[in-house]
Motif scaffolding. Structure first.
Motif, short mmCIF file in Angstrom:
data_model
loop_
_atom_site.label_atom_id
_atom_site.label_comp_id
_atom_site.label_asym_id
_atom_site.label_seq_id
_atom_site.Cartn_x
_atom_site.Cartn_y
_atom_site.Cartn_z
N LYS A 1 50.94 32.96 41.57
CA LYS A 1 51.26 34.40 41.63
C LYS A 1 50.47 35.17 40.77
CE LYS A 1 52.89 37.35 44.61
NZ LYS A 1 52.58 37.15 46.10
N VAL A 2 50.70 34.71 39.48
CA VAL A 2 49.73 35.36 38.37
C VAL A 2 48.35 35.50 38.44
CG1 VAL A 2 49.45 35.38 35.83
CG2 VAL A 2 51.68 34.82 36.66
N ALA A 3 47.85 34.43 39.05
CA ALA A 3 46.46 34.20 39.39
C ALA A 3 46.14 35.28 40.72
CB ALA A 3 46.01 32.79 39.70
N ASP A 4 47.08 35.35 41.72
CA ASP A 4 46.95 36.23 42.69
C ASP A 4 46.78 37.85 42.24
OD1 ASP A 4 47.09 34.10 44.52
OD2 ASP A 4 49.55 34.85 44.98
N HIS A 5 47.50 38.11 41.12
CA HIS A 5 47.28 39.35 40.49
C HIS A 5 46.02 39.55 40.03
CE1 HIS A 5 51.47 41.29 40.77
NE2 HIS A 5 51.75 40.10 41.38
N ILE A 6 45.59 38.52 39.03
CA ILE A 6 44.37 38.67 38.53
C ILE A 6 43.10 38.83 39.54
CG2 ILE A 6 42.61 37.12 37.10
CD1 ILE A 6 44.96 36.16 35.55
N ASP A 7 43.27 37.87 40.56
CA ASP A 7 42.38 38.02 41.71
C ASP A 7 42.36 39.42 42.37
OD1 ASP A 7 41.67 35.30 41.78
OD2 ASP A 7 43.03 34.79 43.50
N MET B 1 42.47 20.28 34.90
CA MET B 1 43.32 20.44 33.79
C MET B 1 43.03 20.07 32.27
SD MET B 1 46.49 21.67 33.86
CE MET B 1 46.54 22.43 31.95
N ALA B 2 42.10 18.93 32.24
CA ALA B 2 41.40 18.76 31.21
C ALA B 2 40.56 19.62 30.62
CB ALA B 2 41.00 17.40 31.13
N LYS B 3 39.69 20.25 31.54
CA LYS B 3 38.83 21.36 31.11
C LYS B 3 39.59 22.69 30.64
CE LYS B 3 35.12 24.30 32.70
NZ LYS B 3 33.99 24.35 33.82
N GLU C 1 44.61 27.19 37.40
CA GLU C 1 44.72 27.54 38.39
C GLU C 1 43.36 28.87 38.77
OE1 GLU C 1 45.74 28.55 42.08
OE2 GLU C 1 46.82 27.17 40.84
N LEU C 2 43.04 29.26 37.62
CA LEU C 2 41.74 30.20 37.75
C LEU C 2 40.42 29.23 38.03
CD1 LEU C 2 42.38 32.87 35.03
CD2 LEU C 2 42.80 32.95 37.40
N LEU C 3 40.57 28.26 37.38
CA LEU C 3 39.30 27.25 37.41
C LEU C 3 39.40 26.79 39.13
CD1 LEU C 3 39.32 25.25 34.39
CD2 LEU C 3 37.70 26.69 35.04
N LYS C 4 40.41 26.54 39.43
CA LYS C 4 40.39 26.11 40.82
C LYS C 4 40.14 26.88 42.06
CE LYS C 4 43.86 23.35 42.64
NZ LYS C 4 44.99 22.89 43.02
N ARG C 5 40.18 28.23 41.50
CA ARG C 5 39.74 29.36 42.24
C ARG C 5 38.31 29.70 42.08
NH1 ARG C 5 44.96 33.10 43.39
NH2 ARG C 5 46.68 31.61 43.07
N GLY C 6 37.70 29.29 41.29
CA GLY C 6 36.10 29.26 41.11
C GLY C 6 35.82 30.26 40.03
N TYR C 7 36.67 30.61 39.36
CA TYR C 7 36.17 31.38 38.13
C TYR C 7 35.52 30.75 37.13
CZ TYR C 7 39.55 35.11 39.39
OH TYR C 7 40.34 36.27 39.94
N THR C 8 34.22 31.16 36.65
CA THR C 8 33.54 30.59 35.62
C THR C 8 33.96 30.75 34.48
OG1 THR C 8 32.30 32.50 35.36
CG2 THR C 8 31.65 31.42 36.99
N ASP C 9 33.50 29.61 33.44
CA ASP C 9 33.95 29.91 31.92
C ASP C 9 33.75 31.31 31.49
OD1 ASP C 9 34.10 27.17 32.43
OD2 ASP C 9 32.63 26.53 30.89
N ALA C 10 32.46 32.07 31.85
CA ALA C 10 32.39 33.46 31.21
C ALA C 10 33.42 34.27 31.74
CB ALA C 10 30.86 33.64 31.56
N THR D 1 45.30 22.74 48.15
CA THR D 1 43.91 22.12 48.21
C THR D 1 42.72 22.74 48.22
OG1 THR D 1 45.32 20.38 49.60
CG2 THR D 1 42.68 20.17 49.46
N VAL D 2 41.70 22.59 47.08
CA VAL D 2 40.52 23.37 47.03
C VAL D 2 39.53 22.21 46.73
CG1 VAL D 2 39.33 25.13 45.84
CG2 VAL D 2 41.73 25.43 46.35
N GLU D 3 38.38 22.28 47.59
CA GLU D 3 37.45 21.50 47.46
C GLU D 3 36.55 22.00 46.09
OE1 GLU D 3 36.74 19.80 52.04
OE2 GLU D 3 35.27 20.71 50.78
N LYS D 4 36.40 21.12 44.96
CA LYS D 4 35.83 21.22 43.83
C LYS D 4 34.94 20.06 43.57
CE LYS D 4 36.92 25.50 43.45
NZ LYS D 4 35.76 26.72 43.61
#
Length: 409
Positions: free
Chosen positions: A329-335, A34-36, A375-384, A23-26
């Motif tokens: 877990k893939v997103a964890d590695h990117i983080d 997901m649509a984005k 998953e990256l969007l949920k973690r706050g990554y920007t479009d850029a 759960t991440v507040e966005k």
């Protein structure tokens, strides 16, 4: 290529874990995110540093004239046109994989040429769908035309043999990166998988190969190499390098095939990019332990087909100890890469069609890239940020390598 055995494939359904909810507040709901993610996957060019389609097709006895549907939409393996379009994958680097065994038996250069010919034949057969790409600019052109690019990277420098002229030869044939070795030491360098270290890094010939790759404009790929080889490449290469399909050793202690934090930091300081491998055993230490344990029992079972005890044990064991990790877990590695090296030094290097049944939940084939973007969007990554991870980081290295070559020839 390391494949998980047939017996394990039989019990995949029983041992798959459920992804843990996070759960991440966005501002956007998960449905909107997901649509984005789907939208960004189509908007941005997505590169994948390593897809083993050519060798998979060769092993299956593929014939471009009679088996064309396998490339378009049959959904064998992890890659086909339909799923690539669905996932927004625009530039999968076709792996020209050369088994280490050919370093002893001969035939490495011949196999490389055969696999390159196969990739070219796919583009020739379906010019409205695929095109070979030899540069980042060609990928962009193909993207605008709605065509999937097929850049090529050679996995194992063995086809170079002992002839330095073969580096320029493979550049002409369309090879954009060379993974210096694979599972065994070769004439160029030592391998992370090989307990024998012949050269203590690069051989003298290997140093010449790296210099020649710089000169002609081929990216140096340090996936698979020993640590000492990596550090010597960093010292010698005049342009940034890539790790086309590696992950972070931080999550898999003792697994030299992945990169340590110090290595990732140095790769970044030199301008390079690590492209994260999606295989569960590259991503998670527990997956490695489970895989090793399963292999022992599977081997025993296959030697004696009447022994059902091993089969039953594996079912019970995997029910309690899931083999697969998930997309998080893939997103964890990117983080982790972003935290220690910055957003400019990470990308995707799935190893689709190369890691068998060990792909994580949510990333089972090339249609699934939106799940990772979500998953990256949920973690706050920007479009850029996401555009850099999808392609801009790799393009930067690719173009720096090309620029250096053009200025020094």
């Amino acid at each position: 290529m390391k494949k998980i055995s047939f017996l394990l494939a039989v019990i995949i359904v029983a041992c798959q874990p459920k992804p843990t909810e996070q759960t991440v507040e966005k501002e956007l709901t998960d449905e909107q995110l997901m649509a984005k993610a789907d939208s960004l996957a189509q908007k941005f060019i997505i590169t994948d540093g390593h897809v083993d389609l050519p060798y998979r097709l060769k092993e299956s006895g593929f014939d471009i004239e009679t088996d064309s549907d396998e490339i378009l939409s049959v959904e064998k393996g992890d890659f086909d046109f339909k799923r690539a379009v669905e996932g927004g994958l625009n530039a999968p680097f076709m792996s020209i994989y050369i088994p280490a065994s050919l370093q002893k038996t001969g035939g490495a250069k011949e196999l490389a040429d055969t696999l390159i010919n196969m990739v070219e034949s796919i583009a020739e057969k379906f010019p409205d769908k695929f095109a070979v790409a030899k540069s980042a600019s060609e990928v962009r052109t193909h993207f605008e035309a709605g065509i999937i690019s097929l850049p090529m990277g050679m996995e194992n420098g063995a086809p170079i043999g002992d002839n330095i002229d073969n580096v320029a030869y493979f550049k002409e044939r369309g090879i954009s990166y060379i993974t210096l070795t694979h599972s065994k030491c070769n004439l160029i360098c030592d391998s992370s998988y090989d307990s024998e270290r012949i050269h203590n890094g690069l051989s003298e010939f290997g140093k010449s190969v790296v210099e020649e790759m710089n000169r002609v404009g081929i990216m140096v790929d340090i996936s698979h190499v020993s640590d000492s080889t990596f550090y010597q490449v960093m010292e010698l290469s005049k342009v940034p390098a890539i790790a086309s399909h590696s992950s972070c050793r931080h999550f898999t202690p003792g697994f030299e095939r992945n990169m340590s934090d110090d290595m990732i930091k140095l790769l970044a300081e030199k301008g390079g990019v690590i492209q994260i491998n999606f295989g569960s055993t590259f991503l998670d230490a527990k997956s490695r332990e489970v895989s090793t344990h399963i292999r022992d029992y599977v081997d025993a079972y296959e030697k004696d087909p009447t022994d059902t005890a091993s089969y039953n044990y594996v079912q019970r064991y995997t029910a309690e100890n899931p083999l697969f990790t998930d997309v998080k877990k893939v997103a964890d590695h990117i983080d982790h890469v972003v935290e220690i090296a910055g957003i400019d030094h990470v990308g995707f290097g799935s190893d689709y069609d190369g890691v068998g049944d060990s792909l994580p939940i949510g990333l089972k084939d090339v249609s699934a890239f939106p799940n990772l973007i979500f998953e990256l969007l949920k973690r706050g990554y920007t479009d850029a940020d996401i555009e850099k991870i999808c392609s801009k980081n790799v393009f930067r290295v690719w173009e720096e390598v090309e620029k250096f070559a053009s200025q020094n020839n």
